[in-house]
Enzyme design. Structure first.
Site, PDB file in Angstrom:
ATOM      1  CG  ASN A   9      -1.765   1.138   1.417  1.00  0.00           C
ATOM      2  OD1 ASN A   9      -1.423   2.229   0.993  1.00  0.00           O
ATOM      3  ND2 ASN A   9      -2.896   0.932   2.051  1.00  0.00           N
ATOM      4  CG  ASP A  69      -3.493  -7.116  11.170  1.00  0.00           C
ATOM      5  OD1 ASP A  69      -3.854  -6.804  10.016  1.00  0.00           O
ATOM      6  OD2 ASP A  69      -4.135  -7.924  11.865  1.00  0.00           O
ATOM      7  CB  SER A  70      -4.849  -1.513  11.481  1.00  0.00           C
ATOM      8  OG  SER A  70      -4.905  -1.453  10.080  1.00  0.00           O
ATOM      9  CG  PHE A 150      -8.354   2.937   3.344  1.00  0.00           C
ATOM     10  CD1 PHE A 150      -7.548   3.846   3.991  1.00  0.00           C
ATOM     11  CD2 PHE A 150      -8.391   1.627   3.832  1.00  0.00           C
ATOM     12  CE1 PHE A 150      -6.781   3.473   5.084  1.00  0.00           C
ATOM     13  CE2 PHE A 150      -7.620   1.240   4.923  1.00  0.00           C
ATOM     14  CZ  PHE A 150      -6.813   2.169   5.552  1.00  0.00           C
ATOM     15  CE1 TYR A 152     -16.100  -2.014   7.848  1.00  0.00           C
ATOM     16  CE2 TYR A 152     -13.719  -2.228   8.109  1.00  0.00           C
ATOM     17  CZ  TYR A 152     -14.953  -2.798   7.888  1.00  0.00           C
ATOM     18  OH  TYR A 152     -15.055  -4.155   7.690  1.00  0.00           O
ATOM     19  CG  HIS A 178      -6.018   2.989  13.663  1.00  0.00           C
ATOM     20  ND1 HIS A 178      -6.599   3.997  12.935  1.00  0.00           N
ATOM     21  CD2 HIS A 178      -5.930   1.930  12.820  1.00  0.00           C
ATOM     22  CE1 HIS A 178      -6.863   3.568  11.714  1.00  0.00           C
ATOM     23  NE2 HIS A 178      -6.467   2.315  11.615  1.00  0.00           N
ATOM     24  NE  ARG A 179      -2.241   1.874   8.920  1.00  0.00           N
ATOM     25  CZ  ARG A 179      -3.488   2.221   8.607  1.00  0.00           C
ATOM     26  NH1 ARG A 179      -3.793   3.463   8.327  1.00  0.00           N
ATOM     27  NH2 ARG A 179      -4.447   1.320   8.554  1.00  0.00           N
TER      28      ARG A 179
HETATM   29  P1  IMP Z   1      -4.756  -3.359   7.173  1.00  0.00           P
HETATM   30  O1  IMP Z   1      -4.239  -3.805   8.494  1.00  0.00           O
HETATM   31  O2  IMP Z   1      -4.209  -2.022   6.795  1.00  0.00           O
HETATM   32  O3  IMP Z   1      -4.633  -4.395   6.117  1.00  0.00           O
HETATM   33  O4  IMP Z   1      -6.323  -3.077   7.370  1.00  0.00           O
HETATM   34  C1  IMP Z   1      -7.280  -4.117   7.457  1.00  0.00           C
HETATM   35  C2  IMP Z   1      -8.657  -3.537   7.253  1.00  0.00           C
HETATM   36  O5  IMP Z   1      -9.020  -2.745   8.405  1.00  0.00           O
HETATM   37  C3  IMP Z   1      -8.791  -2.595   6.066  1.00  0.00           C
HETATM   38  O6  IMP Z   1      -9.066  -3.311   4.889  1.00  0.00           O
HETATM   39  C4  IMP Z   1      -9.973  -1.747   6.483  1.00  0.00           C
HETATM   40  O7  IMP Z   1     -11.184  -2.430   6.278  1.00  0.00           O
HETATM   41  C5  IMP Z   1      -9.772  -1.616   7.986  1.00  0.00           C
HETATM   42  N1  IMP Z   1      -8.961  -0.417   8.305  1.00  0.00           N
HETATM   43  C6  IMP Z   1      -7.710  -0.395   8.853  1.00  0.00           C
HETATM   44  N2  IMP Z   1      -7.286   0.884   9.005  1.00  0.00           N
HETATM   45  C7  IMP Z   1      -8.284   1.663   8.540  1.00  0.00           C
HETATM   46  C8  IMP Z   1      -8.426   3.077   8.427  1.00  0.00           C
HETATM   47  O8  IMP Z   1      -7.537   3.884   8.754  1.00  0.00           O
HETATM   48  N3  IMP Z   1      -9.592   3.509   7.911  1.00  0.00           N
HETATM   49  C9  IMP Z   1     -10.593   2.675   7.521  1.00  0.00           C
HETATM   50  N4  IMP Z   1     -10.507   1.359   7.583  1.00  0.00           N
HETATM   51  C10 IMP Z   1      -9.358   0.845   8.099  1.00  0.00           C
END
Ligand code: IMP
Length: 203
Positions: A9, A69-70, A150, A152, A178-179
């Site tokens: 990403n 991971d989030s 992106f 939610y 959070h990130r």
């Molecule tokens: P990843 O850990 O970045 O792969 O996120 C996993 C999933 O969590 C994403 O596909 C979103 O559905 C949701 N998500 C994680 N961070 C965000 C954010 O900052 N905004 C909205 N959705 C999030």
């Protein structure tokens, strides 16, 4: 020192590079190393998934590796979708279907509180790893609002604000998110060690 970011990403990669703006650090991502396969995110917690991605990639490449991971945790839904956030509505996985399912599952619930959570793991080349985490509390609204971001974002209003993440610019979101919070802690915790070009975590 070369550090591998476990992500394709480009927004996430740039955010990590901006926060860890340290001299002597060369950041590469899994998009730059085509031979490295995807790590399956099959853990039951954000921490397990972040650790798995960071340690497997570090051992496979001999580099330091940083992974996150989030996801979203909704109180009234027993903290779902959690680690299933990306695939909440099943196949085909996409944000529009996930948001539609979230609104439908929410019907009849009065408690609209939720939080985004993120765990960041850093592994040394031998697979010794540490984690930090960040969260952002808020609530889920009844209709999508905004076009930025992106996932939610159009349904999530962070605590103390009236706008959704999708109605904010990325700079404001990154300060609150959070990130952003997890990465700021990561910079505090590991910045000096990274800048010193360490070969491994101190044991
Ligand atoms: P990843 O850990 O970045 O792969 O996120 C996993 C999933 O969590 C994403 O596909 C979103 O559905 C949701 N998500 C994680 N961070 C965000 C954010 O900052 N905004 C909205 N959705 C999030």
């Amino acid at each position: 020192m070369k550090i591998l970011i476990a992500s394709h990403n480009c927004h996430k990669i740039q955010e990590i590079r901006d926060i860890f703006d340290l001299p002597g650090v060369e950041w590469v991502s899994t998009a730059d190393i085509p031979d490295v396969g995807e790590v399956e995110e099959d853990g039951e917690t954000f921490e397990a998934n972040a650790l798995k991605k960071a340690t497997e990639l570090a051992r496979a490449t001999g580099l330091w590796a940083l992974a996150d991971d989030s996801g979203l945790e909704v109180t009234a839904l027993g903290n779902a979708p959690g680690v299933f956030s990306a695939r909440y509505a099943g196949e085909p996985c996409n944000h529009a279907r996930n948001n539609t399912k979230l609104l439908s599952d929410f019907k009849g619930h009065a408690d609209r509180s939720a939080r985004f959570r993120c765990v960041v793991a850093l592994s040394d080349p031998a697979g010794h790893a540490e984690t930090v985490s960040g969260s952002c509390p808020g609530h889920i609204i009844e209709q999508l609002r905004g076009t930025e971001g992106f996932g939610y974002d159009p349904l999530f209003v962070p605590e103390g604000y009236d706008t959704t993440f999708a109605e904010m610019g990325s700079a404001q979101k990154n300060q609150l998110s959070h990130r952003g919070r997890a990465l700021a802690r990561a910079r505090e915790k590991w910045g000096a060690m990274i800048a010193s070009n360490a070969a491994a975590f101190p044991v």
